[in-house]
Design an enzyme around this catalytic site. Structure first.
Site, PDB file in Angstrom:
ATOM      1  N   CYS A  96       0.842  -1.199   0.000  1.00 57.67           N
ATOM      2  CA  CYS A  96       0.000   0.000   0.000  1.00 57.67           C
ATOM      3  C   CYS A  96       0.878   1.249   0.000  1.00 57.67           C
ATOM      4  CB  CYS A  96      -0.911   0.001   1.221  1.00 57.67           C
ATOM      5  SG  CYS A  96      -1.902   1.503   1.388  1.00 57.67           S
ATOM      6  N   PHE A  97       0.650   2.133  -0.955  1.00 55.16           N
ATOM      7  CA  PHE A  97       1.571   3.252  -1.125  1.00 55.16           C
ATOM      8  C   PHE A  97       1.478   4.340  -0.058  1.00 55.16           C
ATOM      9  CE2 PHE A  97      -1.399   4.535  -4.935  1.00 55.16           C
ATOM     10  CZ  PHE A  97      -2.450   4.804  -4.078  1.00 55.16           C
TER      11      PHE A  97
END
Length: 254
Positions: A96-97
């Protein structure tokens, strides 16, 4: 009483319909226009195709048209954005960025971070497109850094420290191809450093590293609400520090 009623539906044809009636006889002045139901020749089907649960979950084909060859060529092309003078770009995918971006925001010498999508086949994908698992995009952070203040090796160290590179298409509870581990290089020097770094990391781990190392491709900036998500407060409104050198634990969702 069951009777037969002949109804005129055109000037050239008669359709015989059967119906139930409580009156013994229809009046001579009866007209089909007085019927309470519409006159139609269209056949009506009550069949509905079964729901494809797997497709709704993002597996297999979706209802969106297949991207054209032209759009795929754009998406698979190089990142043609230009960093600020004296700066360089780097791309990293590590789950997840949101949390990955905050890691790089804290690195001294990093002058800008953006989250987005890359390595897929769709031009201008949305977050929903990427989450469907059908576009092959990866959630990544594009880092702009000053090589005089921050080496590429420093960025690689932050990358390895942030995630588990041995889990394929998964980081923790986040599962999907968009969460795959990846280093996407802009120069031959970055590629060489990345590959040497993988070799060093592999000696420290007892499971095989699955990180992909590929040329950087077209970068699609994610929707604005994703940018600096945790520093702005995340899901619960508690801002997390993006100060350079900060060591505070990162809460992945805020």
């Amino acid at each position: 009483m069951l009777r037969s009623l002949t109804v005129a539906t055109s000037s050239s044809s008669l359709i015989s319909k059967r119906f139930f009636s409580l009156s013994p006889k229809l009046p001579p002045s009866f007209s089909p226009i007085s019927l309470p139901f519409p006159q139609t020749r269209r056949s009506i089907s009550i069949h509905r195709p079964p729901m494809n649960i797997l497709k709704n979950l993002g597996f297999g084909a979706n209802n969106k048209p297949t991207p054209s060859m032209e759009n795929s060529a754009i998406a698979q092309g190089p990142d043609d954005d230009i960093p600020a003078p004296g700066q360089q770009f780097a791309q990293f995918g590590a789950g997840c960025f949101w949390g990955v971006e905050l890691v790089f925001q804290r690195v001294p010498g990093v002058t800008k971070t953006e989250v987005g999508y890359t390595q897929g086949f769709n031009h201008n994908p949305s977050y929903e497109d990427v989450c469907s698992g059908t576009t092959n995009h990866s959630e990544i952070v594009r880092v702009q850094y000053d090589p005089k203040e921050c080496s590429y090796d420093t960025l690689l160290d932050a990358f390895w420290d942030r995630h588990d590179p041995t889990t394929l298409n998964r980081q923790g509870n986040d599962v999907g191809t968009q969460y795959r581990s990846g280093i996407y290089f802009y120069t031959p020097e970055q590629e060489m450093a990345a590959r040497e770094s993988v070799e060093k990391q592999q000696k420290l781990l007892n499971r095989k590293i699955v990180t992909e190392i590929l040329p950087a491709k077209k970068f699609y900036r994610a929707e604005e609400y994703h940018q600096q998500y945790l520093a702005k407060g995340g899901r619960f409104g508690f801002k997390q520090s993006a100060e350079k050198g900060c060591n505070d634990p990162i809460r992945c969702y805020g």
